[in-house]
Design an enzyme around this catalytic site. Structure first.
Site, PDB file in Angstrom:
ATOM      1  N   ASP A  59      -3.589  11.866  -5.748  1.00 24.46           N
ATOM      2  CA  ASP A  59      -4.280  11.250  -4.340  1.00 24.46           C
ATOM      3  C   ASP A  59      -5.604  10.101  -4.170  1.00 24.46           C
ATOM      4  O   ASP A  59      -6.429  10.681  -4.381  1.00 24.46           O
ATOM      5  CB  ASP A  59      -4.098  12.683  -3.407  1.00 24.46           C
ATOM      6  CG  ASP A  59      -4.798  12.155  -2.102  1.00 24.46           C
ATOM      7  OD1 ASP A  59      -4.827  11.076  -1.915  1.00 24.46           O
ATOM      8  OD2 ASP A  59      -5.003  13.239  -1.823  1.00 24.46           O
ATOM      9  N   SER A 145      -0.319  -7.465   0.723  1.00 29.54           N
ATOM     10  CA  SER A 145       0.937  -8.143   1.105  1.00 29.54           C
ATOM     11  C   SER A 145       1.613  -9.170   2.068  1.00 29.54           C
ATOM     12  O   SER A 145      -0.240  -9.809   2.996  1.00 29.54           O
ATOM     13  CB  SER A 145       1.679  -6.891   2.133  1.00 29.54           C
ATOM     14  OG  SER A 145       2.987  -6.848   3.234  1.00 29.54           O
ATOM     15  N   TYR A 158      -0.604  -1.444   9.932  1.00 29.66           N
ATOM     16  CA  TYR A 158      -0.251  -1.822   8.590  1.00 29.66           C
ATOM     17  C   TYR A 158      -0.396  -3.338   8.665  1.00 29.66           C
ATOM     18  O   TYR A 158      -1.229  -3.609   7.183  1.00 29.66           O
ATOM     19  CB  TYR A 158       2.070  -2.296   7.948  1.00 29.66           C
ATOM     20  CG  TYR A 158       1.374  -2.424   7.057  1.00 29.66           C
ATOM     21  CD1 TYR A 158       1.539  -1.347   5.535  1.00 29.66           C
ATOM     22  CD2 TYR A 158       2.414  -3.464   6.060  1.00 29.66           C
ATOM     23  CE1 TYR A 158       1.942  -1.778   4.338  1.00 29.66           C
ATOM     24  CE2 TYR A 158       2.822  -3.777   5.765  1.00 29.66           C
ATOM     25  CZ  TYR A 158       2.450  -2.714   4.259  1.00 29.66           C
ATOM     26  OH  TYR A 158       2.737  -3.728   3.118  1.00 29.66           O
ATOM     27  N   LYS A 162      -3.270  -4.467   5.284  1.00 27.21           N
ATOM     28  CA  LYS A 162      -3.336  -5.741   4.707  1.00 27.21           C
ATOM     29  C   LYS A 162      -4.030  -7.090   4.720  1.00 27.21           C
ATOM     30  O   LYS A 162      -4.140  -7.485   3.105  1.00 27.21           O
ATOM     31  CB  LYS A 162      -1.455  -5.975   4.360  1.00 27.21           C
ATOM     32  CG  LYS A 162      -1.006  -5.048   3.648  1.00 27.21           C
ATOM     33  CD  LYS A 162      -1.426  -4.183   2.652  1.00 27.21           C
ATOM     34  CE  LYS A 162      -0.552  -3.208   1.441  1.00 27.21           C
ATOM     35  NZ  LYS A 162      -0.833  -2.431   0.563  1.00 27.21           N
TER      36      LYS A 162
END
Length: 254
Positions: A59, A145, A158, A162
């Site tokens: 994890d 990304s 999100y 990134k």
């Protein structure tokens, strides 16, 4: 054999881009720890690579487990030349104010805090290694990304996570260059991975066509695309490259 005698850790290595990177690295001569929160997925990818890979449940948001990951890699392979921070998560497309706090916290933990935890563990180790080709002691590759370069609506948090990865990559690269540690990133466009459905909201021909219309080369990225780019950036061929956040996006960010 561009990664001959190298040892790598790949987080999120049990599927998608991570699995592609593991297979490419092994094919190029590396020994790899395949770290994933899904133990069976990690073991399956490692088994397909033979004795050069070892699966491990990790994890990446847990400091103790990240430390154990580093210690396990050193115990079995002696050192770590390459760390690929590939594990990532997204939220479903929706207005920014509708993203729940639990989803937001999970994105921060997996996409951002996990990189902090891994860097906190790997950097002191790499600083202590003997320099190799061109004075390089180690390489860290972060998976960012295109969302962090050219954000899409309805994926705000999100996108932001990134963008943080890209900034952290450049900041770390500048700080660690004097120690012979390179830090780079990849900015993939959405690919044929388990996260694709989450990016699309719903995986239908219509949604795929709409998404593909924004990619000039007209296709999604693949694990092989990212693996090939990662192999180059982590090899000695790229020993003069640091702080780069390379777009592997079919031209989407142009």
């Amino acid at each position: 054999m561009r990664l001959k005698d190298k040892v790598a850790i790949v987080t999120g290595g049990g599927s998608g881009f991570g699995a592609g990177i593991v297979r490419k690295f092994v094919a190029e001569g590396a020994q790899v720890v395949v770290a994933d929160i899904n133990l069976q997925a990690a073991l399956d990818v490692a088994a397909g690579c033979g004795v050069a890979a070892r699966g491990l449940r990790v994890d990446v948001t847990d400091a103790a487990e990240v430390r154990l990951m580093m210690e396990t890699a050193e115990l079995h392979f002696g050192h770590v030349d390459i760390l690929v921070n590939n594990a990532g998560i997204t939220h479903l497309p929706q207005p920014l104010e509708d993203v729940g706090e639990e989803d937001f916290d999970r994105i921060v933990a997996v996409n951002m805090k996990a990189i902090y935890l891994s860097m906190r563990e790997i950097v002191p180790r790499m600083k202590g290694y003997q320099p190799g080709a061109n004075g390089i002691r180690g390489v860290v590759l972060n998976m960012a990304s295109t969302a962090g370069v050219s954000p899409r609506p309805r994926l705000s948090w999100y996108n932001a996570s990134k963008g943080w990865v890209n900034t952290a990559t450049r900041a770390n690269a500048v700080e660690l260059a004097p120690f012979g540690i390179r830090v780079v990133a990849l900015n993939p466009v959405a690919g044929e991975t388990p996260l694709l459905k989450s990016f699309l909201g719903e995986d239908t021909p219509e949604m795929r066509a709409k998404f593909l219309s924004t990619i000039p080369l007209g296709r999604f990225s693949t694990p092989d695309d990212l693996a090939n780019a990662a192999c180059f950036l982590c090899s000695d061929e790229a020993s003069m490259i640091t702080g780069v956040c390379m777009e592997v996006d079919g031209g989407r960010c142009i």
